[in-house]
Design a protein around this motif. Structure first.
Motif, PDB file in Angstrom:
ATOM      1  N   ALA A  89       0.850  -1.203   0.000  1.00  0.00           N
ATOM      2  CA  ALA A  89       0.000   0.000   0.000  1.00  0.00           C
ATOM      3  C   ALA A  89       0.885   1.252   0.000  1.00  0.00           C
ATOM      4  O   ALA A  89       2.019   1.220   0.472  1.00  0.00           O
ATOM      5  CB  ALA A  89      -0.901   0.004   1.230  1.00  0.00           C
ATOM      6  N   ILE A 124      -2.391   7.958  -0.084  1.00  0.00           N
ATOM      7  CA  ILE A 124      -3.402   8.412  -1.054  1.00  0.00           C
ATOM      8  C   ILE A 124      -4.263   9.501  -0.416  1.00  0.00           C
ATOM      9  O   ILE A 124      -4.558   9.458   0.784  1.00  0.00           O
ATOM     10  CB  ILE A 124      -4.273   7.209  -1.505  1.00  0.00           C
ATOM     11  CG1 ILE A 124      -5.256   7.602  -2.594  1.00  0.00           C
ATOM     12  CG2 ILE A 124      -4.991   6.568  -0.349  1.00  0.00           C
ATOM     13  CD1 ILE A 124      -5.997   6.407  -3.178  1.00  0.00           C
ATOM     14  N   CYS A 153      -7.874  11.260  -1.324  1.00  0.00           N
ATOM     15  CA  CYS A 153      -8.981  11.193  -2.293  1.00  0.00           C
ATOM     16  C   CYS A 153     -10.181  12.007  -1.826  1.00  0.00           C
ATOM     17  O   CYS A 153     -10.230  12.487  -0.697  1.00  0.00           O
ATOM     18  CB  CYS A 153      -9.355   9.750  -2.602  1.00  0.00           C
ATOM     19  SG  CYS A 153      -9.556   8.716  -1.171  1.00  0.00           S
ATOM     20  N   ARG A 209     -16.466   5.662   4.847  1.00  0.00           N
ATOM     21  CA  ARG A 209     -15.755   6.348   3.758  1.00  0.00           C
ATOM     22  C   ARG A 209     -14.246   6.107   3.851  1.00  0.00           C
ATOM     23  O   ARG A 209     -13.552   5.889   2.868  1.00  0.00           O
ATOM     24  CB  ARG A 209     -16.021   7.860   3.835  1.00  0.00           C
ATOM     25  CG  ARG A 209     -17.231   8.326   3.057  1.00  0.00           C
ATOM     26  CD  ARG A 209     -16.937   8.173   1.561  1.00  0.00           C
ATOM     27  NE  ARG A 209     -18.106   8.431   0.743  1.00  0.00           N
ATOM     28  CZ  ARG A 209     -18.465   9.629   0.296  1.00  0.00           C
ATOM     29  NH1 ARG A 209     -17.789  10.702   0.619  1.00  0.00           N
ATOM     30  NH2 ARG A 209     -19.521   9.755  -0.469  1.00  0.00           N
ATOM     31  N   LYS A 238     -13.215   2.790   2.603  1.00  0.00           N
ATOM     32  CA  LYS A 238     -13.240   2.771   1.144  1.00  0.00           C
ATOM     33  C   LYS A 238     -11.924   3.370   0.592  1.00  0.00           C
ATOM     34  O   LYS A 238     -11.322   2.847  -0.348  1.00  0.00           O
ATOM     35  CB  LYS A 238     -14.442   3.615   0.679  1.00  0.00           C
ATOM     36  CG  LYS A 238     -14.878   3.413  -0.738  1.00  0.00           C
ATOM     37  CD  LYS A 238     -16.258   4.048  -0.915  1.00  0.00           C
ATOM     38  CE  LYS A 238     -16.449   4.512  -2.342  1.00  0.00           C
ATOM     39  NZ  LYS A 238     -17.712   5.244  -2.523  1.00  0.00           N
ATOM     40  N   ALA A 239     -11.473   4.446   1.229  1.00  0.00           N
ATOM     41  CA  ALA A 239     -10.217   5.084   0.824  1.00  0.00           C
ATOM     42  C   ALA A 239      -9.035   4.136   1.038  1.00  0.00           C
ATOM     43  O   ALA A 239      -8.132   4.047   0.196  1.00  0.00           O
ATOM     44  CB  ALA A 239     -10.014   6.377   1.609  1.00  0.00           C
ATOM     45  N   GLN A 299      -9.031   0.917   0.857  1.00  0.00           N
ATOM     46  CA  GLN A 299      -9.019  -0.086  -0.223  1.00  0.00           C
ATOM     47  C   GLN A 299      -8.323   0.473  -1.468  1.00  0.00           C
ATOM     48  O   GLN A 299      -7.636  -0.246  -2.186  1.00  0.00           O
ATOM     49  CB  GLN A 299     -10.448  -0.549  -0.559  1.00  0.00           C
ATOM     50  CG  GLN A 299     -11.080  -1.424   0.524  1.00  0.00           C
ATOM     51  CD  GLN A 299     -10.197  -2.600   0.944  1.00  0.00           C
ATOM     52  OE1 GLN A 299      -9.628  -3.304   0.117  1.00  0.00           O
ATOM     53  NE2 GLN A 299     -10.058  -2.797   2.257  1.00  0.00           N
ATOM     54  N   LYS A 300      -8.512   1.766  -1.706  1.00  0.00           N
ATOM     55  CA  LYS A 300      -7.902   2.382  -2.896  1.00  0.00           C
ATOM     56  C   LYS A 300      -6.381   2.548  -2.752  1.00  0.00           C
ATOM     57  O   LYS A 300      -5.679   2.723  -3.744  1.00  0.00           O
ATOM     58  CB  LYS A 300      -8.550   3.752  -3.179  1.00  0.00           C
ATOM     59  CG  LYS A 300     -10.008   3.639  -3.600  1.00  0.00           C
ATOM     60  CD  LYS A 300     -10.576   4.973  -4.026  1.00  0.00           C
ATOM     61  CE  LYS A 300     -12.071   4.891  -4.287  1.00  0.00           C
ATOM     62  NZ  LYS A 300     -12.450   3.884  -5.296  1.00  0.00           N
ATOM     63  N   ALA A 301      -5.885   2.507  -1.512  1.00  0.00           N
ATOM     64  CA  ALA A 301      -4.437   2.652  -1.281  1.00  0.00           C
ATOM     65  C   ALA A 301      -3.681   1.329  -1.430  1.00  0.00           C
ATOM     66  O   ALA A 301      -2.459   1.313  -1.551  1.00  0.00           O
ATOM     67  CB  ALA A 301      -4.198   3.223   0.116  1.00  0.00           C
ATOM     68  N   ASN A 315      -2.248  -2.476  -2.694  1.00  0.00           N
ATOM     69  CA  ASN A 315      -1.637  -3.124  -3.881  1.00  0.00           C
ATOM     70  C   ASN A 315      -1.082  -2.134  -4.888  1.00  0.00           C
ATOM     71  O   ASN A 315      -1.304  -2.263  -6.083  1.00  0.00           O
ATOM     72  CB  ASN A 315      -2.668  -4.017  -4.591  1.00  0.00           C
ATOM     73  CG  ASN A 315      -3.128  -5.134  -3.692  1.00  0.00           C
ATOM     74  OD1 ASN A 315      -2.314  -5.746  -2.999  1.00  0.00           O
ATOM     75  ND2 ASN A 315      -4.424  -5.376  -3.653  1.00  0.00           N
ATOM     76  N   TRP A 316      -0.389  -1.145  -4.397  1.00  0.00           N
ATOM     77  CA  TRP A 316       0.132  -0.122  -5.310  1.00  0.00           C
ATOM     78  C   TRP A 316       1.538  -0.468  -5.768  1.00  0.00           C
ATOM     79  O   TRP A 316       1.819  -0.583  -6.948  1.00  0.00           O
ATOM     80  CB  TRP A 316       0.102   1.242  -4.601  1.00  0.00           C
ATOM     81  CG  TRP A 316       0.557   2.341  -5.488  1.00  0.00           C
ATOM     82  CD1 TRP A 316       1.785   2.925  -5.516  1.00  0.00           C
ATOM     83  CD2 TRP A 316      -0.212   2.990  -6.524  1.00  0.00           C
ATOM     84  NE1 TRP A 316       1.829   3.889  -6.485  1.00  0.00           N
ATOM     85  CE2 TRP A 316       0.623   3.953  -7.118  1.00  0.00           C
ATOM     86  CE3 TRP A 316      -1.515   2.840  -6.992  1.00  0.00           C
ATOM     87  CZ2 TRP A 316       0.203   4.779  -8.159  1.00  0.00           C
ATOM     88  CZ3 TRP A 316      -1.936   3.664  -8.026  1.00  0.00           C
ATOM     89  CH2 TRP A 316      -1.087   4.613  -8.602  1.00  0.00           C
TER      90      TRP A 316
END
Length: 520
Positions: free
Chosen positions: A369, A372, A374, A495, A498-499, A501-503, A505-506
């Protein structure tokens, strides 16, 4: 004059020396020096071991000067305790007394490829392959992989190893070795709480584990001797405190648990420093987490005392996010300014900041990770970003608190807090709101140093501090009650998840062919 006990608190971002009254636990005086961190490559974090020791000496001498100005004799200091940033890894030369490389800081990510390789060769690619012995997942966070990198990549260390000159230690070992004489008879030791963060220590047998050392291919002769957290290790060899025993040693998070007087099973504290660490005392039995927490040795208050264990939720970036906003982005000029900016915004207005600078620690243990931000719109300004940064600290704490409650089955009803960031009142109120529970902060927030002083003062042969429950000093504190309804709190937390999750496996080493590949 009542006896005094001092503590060296060597943290990630600063070193402090504090002197306490052993009868009342009152802080008499202290001195603090900031520590430089260097980032030689992306994801690397180092500190200079010489600078660390220099800062220790400077803090001790300055504090002794301040004591004299208060007309208090330095001879009243009966013992010194050491507490330290954990996992940070050093190798030095026992003949010259010089470090053979910079200290690799706990946050450092250079070992990510090593960690991925170890996990891939583990049965079922299970990162918890060694957890039954260590209480820890295989991660960049712990010392063994950092030591392995040093042994593989630094010629001076390889040579010193072959000649039998190399010594390994975490920061506590380096400080104690230097203060007790260094190359002239310095004591090479560590305590159980620090040893339990190396991945080389068996938390059941309470000693270095030959099988773990073979697994990481670490020669056992370079390891320090493991001692209890409260006994006389040796005496100061020089300076204003020459002859004073060093008799307490605890990793910083264990020290804060002791300083918050969490001696009973089920008691917990959360420390807001560079990272954020929630520890819950589980008594004399190690409890394994099913929800991404670590099992760690909390303390062992004397040679013949039983070890106590804790469940720990570790968050890598808390106060460090403020330092990043200051040093990297120039958004704030001082750490205290963030409270003003965030207060001016009053809300993050839908902006979420996941500061996964060193991957994500508990409860995810996801080294790939990265950070991020967002939910940005044209409306977003630096005030909202400041607010989102403080909220990030609170959301991360909520995640580890939820995990802790699931693991223990007995939910906490309030959170005891300490550490540098707790002076931020907005942060404390936000924390109460996001947890939907009261947050309690002791008026004297230097509980980490206090814990180390308590361990030192209570040691056999010193015995100027008593840890019996009826004689623990009364601590004044302030309480923050939640002020928003729980529905709003739940929405914001949803929320945040959710953020997160977006961070994920980068940054994976397989896809890394862009010139800044991590060293194998």
């Amino acid at each position: 004059m009542e006896p005094l006990v001092a503590a060296i608190d060597q943290g990630t971002s600063s070193t402090r020396f504090l002197v306490f009254n052993a009868k009342t636990a009152e802080l008499i005086c202290h001195h603090q020096v900031e520590i430089n961190q260097s980032f030689p490559k992306e994801g690397w974090v180092e500190e200079d071991p010489r600078e660390i020791m220099q800062s220790v000496y400077e803090c001790m001498e300055r504090t002794c000067e301040k004591l004299c100005q208060l007309n208090i004799s330095v001879s009243n200091i009966k013992a010194v305790g050491v507490t330290n940033q954990r996992e940070t890894t050093l190798v030095w030369d026992k003949e010259t007394g010089e470090p053979l490389y910079n200290a690799i800081v706990w946050l450092d990510l250079r070992t990510q490829s090593t960690v991925e390789r170890l996990i891939n060769k583990a049965p079922g690619r299970n990162k918890n392959h060694l957890k039954h012995k260590t209480g820890l997942p295989i991660s960049t966070y712990f010392s063994a992989v950092k030591l392995r990198w040093l042994l593989d990549n630094v010629d001076e260390i390889q040579e010193a190893m072959l000649d039998g000159r190399a010594m390994f230690g975490t920061v506590d070992s380096w400080i104690i070795w230097c203060l007790t004489g260094g190359r002239n008879g310095g004591v090479h030791c560590t305590d159980v709480s620090n040893a339990s963060r190396t991945m080389l220590f068996n938390i059941h047998s309470m000693d270095w584990d030959p099988e773990l050392c073979r697994y990481f291919d670490v020669p056992m002769e370079i390891l320090p001797k493991v001692r209890s957290s409260s006994e006389i290790y040796g005496c100061m060899k020089s300076g204003s405190l020459a002859g004073v025993p060093i008799s307490g040693c605890l990793g910083d998070q264990s020290a804060a648990l002791v300083g918050q007087m969490c001696f009973k099973e089920g008691q917990a504290k959360n420390t807001y420093g560079t990272g954020c660490f929630l520890l819950r005392n589980t008594g004399t039995k190690p409890v394994m987490s099913e929800h991404g927490l670590l099992t760690t040795v909390a303390y062992k208050m004397g040679k013949d005392e039983p070890a106590c264990y804790a469940l720990e939720g570790s968050v890598a970036i808390a106060g460090a996010v403020v330092r990043w906003l200051k040093d990297n982005m120039g958004i704030v000029q001082s750490s205290s300014e963030i409270e003003k900016l965030a207060a001016a915004a009053g809300s993050s207005y839908g902006c979420y900041f996941v500061p996964a600078f060193s991957g994500l620690y508990a409860p995810y243990w996801e080294p790939s990770a990265r950070g991020i931000i967002c939910g940005l719109t044209q409306f977003t300004n630096r005030n909202h970003l400041a607010f989102a940064a403080l909220e990030a600290v609170c959301f991360q704490t909520r995640e580890i608190l939820d995990a802790m409650n699931q693991d223990s089955g007995v939910p906490l009803t309030q959170l005891q807090v300490d550490g540098g960031m707790t002076s931020n009142r907005l942060l404390m109120q936000l924390q109460a709101d996001i947890l939907c529970m009261p947050v309690v902060r002791p008026t004297m927030s230097e509980t980490t140093a206090l814990g180390a002083a308590m361990a030192a003062g209570a040691a056999e042969g010193v015995q100027v501090w008593t840890l019996s429950p009826d004689q623990l000093p009364h601590v004044t504190s302030e309480k923050y009650e939640p002020q928003i309804n729980s529905d709003e709190s739940e929405f914001r937390f949803g929320r945040w998840k959710k953020a997160v999750q977006k961070a994920m496996n980068w940054e994976t080493t397989e896809s890394c062919c862009n010139g800044n590949d991590h060293q194998q």
